[in-house]
Design an enzyme around this catalytic site. Sequence first.
Site, PDB file in Angstrom:
ATOM      1  N   LYS A 110     -10.062 -20.756  33.342  1.00 28.28           N
ATOM      2  CA  LYS A 110     -11.026 -21.826  33.402  1.00 28.28           C
ATOM      3  C   LYS A 110     -12.253 -21.695  32.782  1.00 28.28           C
ATOM      4  O   LYS A 110     -13.076 -22.933  32.564  1.00 28.28           O
ATOM      5  CB  LYS A 110     -11.108 -22.292  34.880  1.00 28.28           C
ATOM      6  CG  LYS A 110      -9.840 -22.586  35.580  1.00 28.28           C
ATOM      7  CD  LYS A 110     -10.205 -23.207  37.081  1.00 28.28           C
ATOM      8  CE  LYS A 110      -8.835 -23.283  37.873  1.00 28.28           C
ATOM      9  NZ  LYS A 110      -9.171 -23.164  39.101  1.00 28.28           N
ATOM     10  N   TYR A 111     -12.685 -20.644  32.372  1.00 24.14           N
ATOM     11  CA  TYR A 111     -14.073 -20.451  31.757  1.00 24.14           C
ATOM     12  C   TYR A 111     -13.927 -21.063  30.321  1.00 24.14           C
ATOM     13  O   TYR A 111     -15.181 -21.189  29.696  1.00 24.14           O
ATOM     14  CB  TYR A 111     -14.391 -19.054  31.608  1.00 24.14           C
ATOM     15  CG  TYR A 111     -14.927 -18.232  32.829  1.00 24.14           C
ATOM     16  CD1 TYR A 111     -14.209 -18.275  34.138  1.00 24.14           C
ATOM     17  CD2 TYR A 111     -16.232 -17.598  32.893  1.00 24.14           C
ATOM     18  CE1 TYR A 111     -15.024 -17.805  35.039  1.00 24.14           C
ATOM     19  CE2 TYR A 111     -16.899 -17.314  33.817  1.00 24.14           C
ATOM     20  CZ  TYR A 111     -16.104 -17.347  34.977  1.00 24.14           C
ATOM     21  OH  TYR A 111     -16.645 -16.543  36.272  1.00 24.14           O
TER      22      TYR A 111
ATOM     23  N   ASP B 190     -22.069 -13.618  27.305  1.00 16.63           N
ATOM     24  CA  ASP B 190     -21.332 -14.300  28.455  1.00 16.63           C
ATOM     25  C   ASP B 190     -21.286 -16.077  27.861  1.00 16.63           C
ATOM     26  O   ASP B 190     -22.174 -16.338  27.487  1.00 16.63           O
ATOM     27  CB  ASP B 190     -22.141 -14.225  29.693  1.00 16.63           C
ATOM     28  CG  ASP B 190     -21.691 -13.114  30.493  1.00 16.63           C
ATOM     29  OD1 ASP B 190     -20.996 -12.447  29.986  1.00 16.63           O
ATOM     30  OD2 ASP B 190     -21.990 -13.131  31.751  1.00 16.63           O
TER      31      ASP B 190
ATOM     32  N   ASP C  58     -20.429 -18.461  30.048  1.00 14.13           N
ATOM     33  CA  ASP C  58     -20.974 -19.365  30.915  1.00 14.13           C
ATOM     34  C   ASP C  58     -22.628 -19.560  30.697  1.00 14.13           C
ATOM     35  O   ASP C  58     -23.510 -19.423  31.646  1.00 14.13           O
ATOM     36  CB  ASP C  58     -20.627 -18.852  32.378  1.00 14.13           C
ATOM     37  CG  ASP C  58     -21.136 -17.739  32.743  1.00 14.13           C
ATOM     38  OD1 ASP C  58     -20.696 -16.799  31.984  1.00 14.13           O
ATOM     39  OD2 ASP C  58     -21.711 -17.206  33.833  1.00 14.13           O
TER      40      ASP C  58
ATOM     41  N   GLY D 254     -32.371 -11.217  36.919  1.00 16.52           N
ATOM     42  CA  GLY D 254     -32.285 -10.923  38.486  1.00 16.52           C
ATOM     43  C   GLY D 254     -33.116  -9.841  39.133  1.00 16.52           C
ATOM     44  O   GLY D 254     -33.358  -9.781  40.404  1.00 16.52           O
TER      45      GLY D 254
ATOM     46  N   GLU E 193     -21.092  -3.894  33.262  1.00 13.46           N
ATOM     47  CA  GLU E 193     -22.249  -3.759  33.483  1.00 13.46           C
ATOM     48  C   GLU E 193     -22.708  -2.366  33.880  1.00 13.46           C
ATOM     49  O   GLU E 193     -24.079  -1.877  33.289  1.00 13.46           O
ATOM     50  CB  GLU E 193     -22.928  -4.913  34.428  1.00 13.46           C
ATOM     51  CG  GLU E 193     -24.309  -5.087  34.069  1.00 13.46           C
ATOM     52  CD  GLU E 193     -24.667  -6.325  35.122  1.00 13.46           C
ATOM     53  OE1 GLU E 193     -24.843  -7.509  34.417  1.00 13.46           O
ATOM     54  OE2 GLU E 193     -24.958  -6.160  36.241  1.00 13.46           O
TER      55      GLU E 193
HETATM   56  C1  UD2 Z   1     -22.451 -10.548  35.468  1.00 10.57           C
HETATM   57  C2  UD2 Z   1     -22.700 -10.359  33.977  1.00 10.57           C
HETATM   58  C3  UD2 Z   1     -21.572 -10.228  33.380  1.00 10.57           C
HETATM   59  C4  UD2 Z   1     -20.734  -9.117  33.948  1.00 10.57           C
HETATM   60  C5  UD2 Z   1     -20.409  -9.163  35.292  1.00 10.57           C
HETATM   61  C6  UD2 Z   1     -19.907  -8.019  35.942  1.00 10.57           C
HETATM   62  C7  UD2 Z   1     -24.721 -11.438  33.075  1.00 10.57           C
HETATM   63  C8  UD2 Z   1     -25.627 -12.747  33.270  1.00 10.57           C
HETATM   64  N1  UD2 Z   1     -23.697 -11.418  33.504  1.00 10.57           N
HETATM   65  O1  UD2 Z   1     -21.821 -11.748  35.750  1.00 10.57           O
HETATM   66  O2  UD2 Z   1     -21.630 -10.015  32.018  1.00 10.57           O
HETATM   67  O3  UD2 Z   1     -21.185  -7.776  33.648  1.00 10.57           O
HETATM   68  O4  UD2 Z   1     -21.637  -9.583  36.026  1.00 10.57           O
HETATM   69  O5  UD2 Z   1     -18.347  -7.875  35.612  1.00 10.57           O
HETATM   70  O6  UD2 Z   1     -25.415 -10.421  33.202  1.00 10.57           O
HETATM   71  N2  UD2 Z   1     -14.790 -14.347  32.338  1.00 10.57           N
HETATM   72  C9  UD2 Z   1     -13.675 -15.252  31.856  1.00 10.57           C
HETATM   73  N3  UD2 Z   1     -12.846 -15.808  32.885  1.00 10.57           N
HETATM   74  C10 UD2 Z   1     -12.992 -15.391  34.216  1.00 10.57           C
HETATM   75  C11 UD2 Z   1     -14.111 -14.309  34.403  1.00 10.57           C
HETATM   76  C12 UD2 Z   1     -15.067 -13.983  33.489  1.00 10.57           C
HETATM   77  O7  UD2 Z   1     -13.660 -15.794  30.843  1.00 10.57           O
HETATM   78  O8  UD2 Z   1     -12.236 -15.773  34.923  1.00 10.57           O
HETATM   79  C13 UD2 Z   1     -15.498 -13.826  30.927  1.00 10.57           C
HETATM   80  C14 UD2 Z   1     -16.608 -14.960  30.775  1.00 10.57           C
HETATM   81  O9  UD2 Z   1     -17.007 -14.644  29.406  1.00 10.57           O
HETATM   82  C15 UD2 Z   1     -17.954 -14.752  31.626  1.00 10.57           C
HETATM   83  C16 UD2 Z   1     -17.501 -12.958  31.663  1.00 10.57           C
HETATM   84  O10 UD2 Z   1     -16.528 -12.676  31.549  1.00 10.57           O
HETATM   85  O11 UD2 Z   1     -18.996 -15.014  30.915  1.00 10.57           O
HETATM   86  C17 UD2 Z   1     -18.412 -12.602  32.892  1.00 10.57           C
HETATM   87  O12 UD2 Z   1     -17.864 -12.930  34.193  1.00 10.57           O
HETATM   88  P1  UD2 Z   1     -18.929 -13.729  35.191  1.00 10.57           P
HETATM   89  O13 UD2 Z   1     -19.911 -14.433  34.206  1.00 10.57           O
HETATM   90  O14 UD2 Z   1     -17.875 -14.505  36.074  1.00 10.57           O
HETATM   91  O15 UD2 Z   1     -19.802 -12.628  35.765  1.00 10.57           O
HETATM   92  P2  UD2 Z   1     -21.109 -12.757  36.574  1.00 10.57           P
HETATM   93  O16 UD2 Z   1     -21.548 -13.812  36.649  1.00 10.57           O
HETATM   94  O17 UD2 Z   1     -20.877 -11.928  37.927  1.00 10.57           O
END
Ligand code: UD2
Length: 298
Positions: A69-70, A155, A157, A179, A248
């Site tokens: 869904k991203y 990323d 999003d 953060g 990360e």
């Molecule tokens: C943090 C980090 C992310 C990653 C993660 C740990 C920041 C702002 N974000 O974000 O880079 O290190 O922690 O794993 O530093 N994605 C998809 N489909 C999915 C899930 C993820 O395409 O179903 C991709 C997408 O590009 C997304 C990225 O993976 O931007 C990171 O996933 P997230 O944004 O859900 O992770 P988040 O918010 O915990």
Amino acid sequence: KKHTLQKNTKIINISKKKPQTFIMRTDVVTVTPWLSPVVWEGTFNAELLDSIYLQKNISIAATVFAVGKYTMFLKDFLLTAQQHFFVGFHVHMYVFTDRPSEVPTVPLRANWKLFVRMVPNSRRWQIISARRMEIIQTLIEDELMNQTDYIFCLDVDSRFHGRWGSESLGALVAVIHPGQEFTYDRSRFPYERHASSSAFIASGQGDFYYCGGAFGGNVQEVLQLTTTCRRNYEADAAKGIEAAWQEESHLNRYMWINKPTKVLSPEYLWQDFKAWEPEIRLVRFSGVVKNYAAIRPN
Ligand code: UD2
């Protein structure tokens, strides 16, 4: 001995102001203890930097993953990138997705190319996120080495709000996480704390906390980074270990050992839900507010 200029040297004299010797920013650190610049608004001359790098005719690759869904984030990401990301430069944007039909058609600037590549989905978001290292490693090895100068891995999003350009270029580039740095002592950083993991950073160690959502550098350095993080992630997985914040955590360990040659301030990855801290004069790129439960596979 008299110093003479080479015959064809171009003198870059865009700046009307003499560079300051004493004061630029006094409220933030603008150089690390290992003497890499930390980039903040007010510390650089964008026009001057562009004039230097445009002469070199460099190309910049960017990767963005939109799995499951991203894909809903792609439109804003791509549209705002057109407005703010390396305007005037050759940009090759690589979109990795399992749903190519959902990649929006956006009008591209001159010198922009967009490539859509298939990647598998996964049951766990952690694996989607972490596997990016392996896929970027393969992209560099198979296509970018000796073709592209720099690469940034971002990323999806997220949206651009302000200039992200040549001031961010360096051999190995990390972004300070928005953060953590403003509130916490490093003993509270969410580094991987188990010594059994190859992402381990002990209490009292580490520099900054860097984000996984944006990093880059020249293709050789990013190949080293992605190869190492992928290898360490897989070695952990073989032992049944997953680091606290997946790739990360591995990135933080890598950047602690191999110091980044340029550090970007949290202007380069803010989060929309956070109020601006006084030191933030400009948010350039920022994570949008998202409903994790609704968009992640689990
Ligand atoms: C943090 C980090 C992310 C990653 C993660 C740990 C920041 C702002 N974000 O974000 O880079 O290190 O922690 O794993 O530093 N994605 C998809 N489909 C999915 C899930 C993820 O395409 O179903 C991709 C997408 O590009 C997304 C990225 O993976 O931007 C990171 O996933 P997230 O944004 O859900 O992770 P988040 O918010 O915990």
